[in-house]
Write an enzyme that holds these catalytic residues in place. Structure first.
Site, short mmCIF file in Angstrom:
data_model
loop_
_atom_site.label_atom_id
_atom_site.label_comp_id
_atom_site.label_asym_id
_atom_site.label_seq_id
_atom_site.Cartn_x
_atom_site.Cartn_y
_atom_site.Cartn_z
N ARG A 1 11.10 10.54 -24.25
CA ARG A 1 9.79 10.38 -24.90
C ARG A 1 9.19 9.02 -24.57
O ARG A 1 7.98 8.92 -24.31
CB ARG A 1 9.93 10.54 -26.42
CG ARG A 1 10.07 11.98 -26.88
CD ARG A 1 10.23 12.05 -28.38
NE ARG A 1 9.16 11.36 -29.08
CZ ARG A 1 9.25 10.88 -30.32
NH1 ARG A 1 10.37 11.00 -31.00
NH2 ARG A 1 8.21 10.29 -30.88
N ALA B 1 14.78 8.54 -25.09
CA ALA B 1 14.50 7.85 -23.83
C ALA B 1 13.46 8.61 -23.02
O ALA B 1 12.56 8.01 -22.40
CB ALA B 1 15.79 7.69 -23.02
N ASP C 1 19.69 7.43 -39.13
CA ASP C 1 18.83 8.22 -38.26
C ASP C 1 17.42 8.38 -38.84
O ASP C 1 16.43 8.26 -38.13
CB ASP C 1 19.44 9.60 -38.01
CG ASP C 1 18.63 10.41 -37.01
OD1 ASP C 1 18.52 9.97 -35.85
OD2 ASP C 1 18.09 11.47 -37.39
N LYS D 1 15.58 2.15 -32.66
CA LYS D 1 16.04 2.01 -34.04
C LYS D 1 17.26 2.91 -34.27
O LYS D 1 17.38 3.96 -33.62
CB LYS D 1 14.91 2.34 -35.02
CG LYS D 1 14.36 3.78 -34.92
CD LYS D 1 15.24 4.78 -35.66
CE LYS D 1 14.94 6.18 -35.32
NZ LYS D 1 15.99 7.12 -35.79
N ARG E 1 25.29 5.51 -17.75
CA ARG E 1 26.69 5.36 -17.33
C ARG E 1 26.95 6.19 -16.09
O ARG E 1 27.77 5.84 -15.25
CB ARG E 1 27.62 5.79 -18.46
CG ARG E 1 27.68 4.83 -19.63
CD ARG E 1 28.60 5.36 -20.71
NE ARG E 1 28.18 6.68 -21.19
CZ ARG E 1 28.87 7.42 -22.04
NH1 ARG E 1 30.04 6.98 -22.50
NH2 ARG E 1 28.40 8.58 -22.44
#
Length: 375
Positions: free
Chosen positions: A19, A17, A178, A98, A38
């Site tokens: 980046r 996030a 990943d 992704k 959150r």
């Protein structure tokens, strides 16, 4: 007419996030407007590095803001579907990190809600939009190496097992989700959906997938793909065709350069490196024909010299995540609900390959550590 910039709401405060938020500084179409988490306090701390005027709040409140045009979901895998669906239901188009979701069921739910709401949804497979991959696809389309026949791609980074980290969760993490999603997506992007897939995977005692090797067939192209947390890999890729090959410098998902090598049938290895025509290789041993006049060997050598590897620089601004944001903005401007370059069908196809690879019947030799796809 100049378009108004897309006002992005970034959900998540982790590394990816950060980046994405940072790379928006290089975007031609969007700006960071808000950050959600959150924990609103964490969102506020996140914004401190990106200037004034950025809203920070809890996720639900960011999704409801009328001054946020689009949502980027940059959370852990297990939260992708829930946040993406909530954003769509709030009327916001979404770009989801992704993998789109850790399972095909959740990914299909995102697709179905986006279609029902008539909104753009796209997986943030940023690789597809980086300059090196764009150039690679153009070279292949232009026939630079003839018809493609094989792809090899490896992506491995050594990571010590930490059971408390989401990346090692046996269901929503692991090396394939990943890392492996990149080579799988590359094969699909270049050559279409796989006709066949075979795989061997290795898990640790807790069931977390540590490394995997896949072979997939895409028409006439055979793809050899691997990923893992066990070692530091070369992280490059190679596309080979009838008349040459294109190597992608690592990391292949955002290659700083491509190396194009052309060759033809009947070549021999030149001792200086590269491919040398067979007639030149044999003629070099006996010398020229008429003294002072170019011989057929000279001509062959000249032709070989023109086929020496060519390095094509593909520089990237920032870390490269802004290119997908600009493509997303272009899709929005055109009123599209899916990307023509990376549609949701491609995202679901990649997840399906991962699910097939991880639903294994252990072979006798592999035992607890490996296996083969069910026949």
């Amino acid at each position: 007419m100049t378009r108004a910039p897309i006002r992005w709401g970034v959900i998540g405060t982790g590394g990816i996030a950060r980046r994405f938020a940072g790379d928006l500084a290089y975007s031609t179409s969007g700006v960071l407007a808000a950050v959600g988490s959150r924990d609103g306090t964490r969102a506020f701390a996140f914004t401190a590095d990106f200037g004034d005027g950025i809203v920070a709040d809890e996720t639900d409140r960011i999704l409801a803001r009328p001054d946020v045009d689009a949502i980027y979901v940059g959370t852990v895998n297990r939260a992708h579907a829930g946040i993406a669906i909530a954003a769509l239901e709030a009327g916001k188009p979404v770009l989801v990190e992704k993998p789109l979701a850790p399972t095909s069921v959740e990914a299909a739910e995102i697709r179905d809600v986006a279609r029902r709401r008539g909104l753009l949804a796209m997986e943030a497979m940023w690789m597809v939009f980086t300059p090196g991959i764009v150039r690679l696809r153009a070279l292949l389309a232009a026939g630079a190496i003839g018809e493609a026949r094989s792809l090899s791609a490896n992506l491995s980074y050594a990571r010590a097992y930490r059971p408390d980290q989401d990346i090692f969760d046996p269901r929503t993490g692991g090396a394939l989700l990943d890392l492996g999603v990149y080579p799988i997506a590359l094969a699909h992007h270049l050559f279409g959906a796989a006709d066949e897939v075979a795989a061997v995977v290795e898990r640790n005692e807790a069931g977390s997938l540590r490394q995997a090797a896949l072979v997939s067939r895409h028409g006439k192209v055979l793809a050899k793909l691997s990923c893992g947390f066990e070692t530091e890999g070369p992280n490059g890729a190679m596309v080979s065709g009838e008349h040459g090959r294109i190597a992608l410098a690592g990391p292949f998902f955002c290659p700083p350069a491509l190396t194009l090598t052309r060759h033809h049938a009947g070549t021999a290895l030149d001792p200086r490196g590269g491919d040398m025509p067979a007639d030149a290789a044999s003629g070099a041993a006996v010398g020229h024909g008429n003294e002072g006049a170019p011989s057929e060997t000279d001509a062959a050598l000249e032709a070989w010299a023109q086929r020496r590897p060519e390095t094509i620089a593909t520089p990237v601004a920032g870390s490269g995540l802004q290119y997908q944001a600009d493509h997303f903005a272009d899709c929005l401007a055109k009123g599209l609900t899916e990307s023509p370059l990376h549609p949701l069908s491609a995202s679901l196809a990649a997840i399906a390959v991962i699910e097939r690879a991880t639903t294994l019947r252990p072979s006798k030799r592999a035992g607890r550590r490996g296996g083969q796809l069910p026949g």
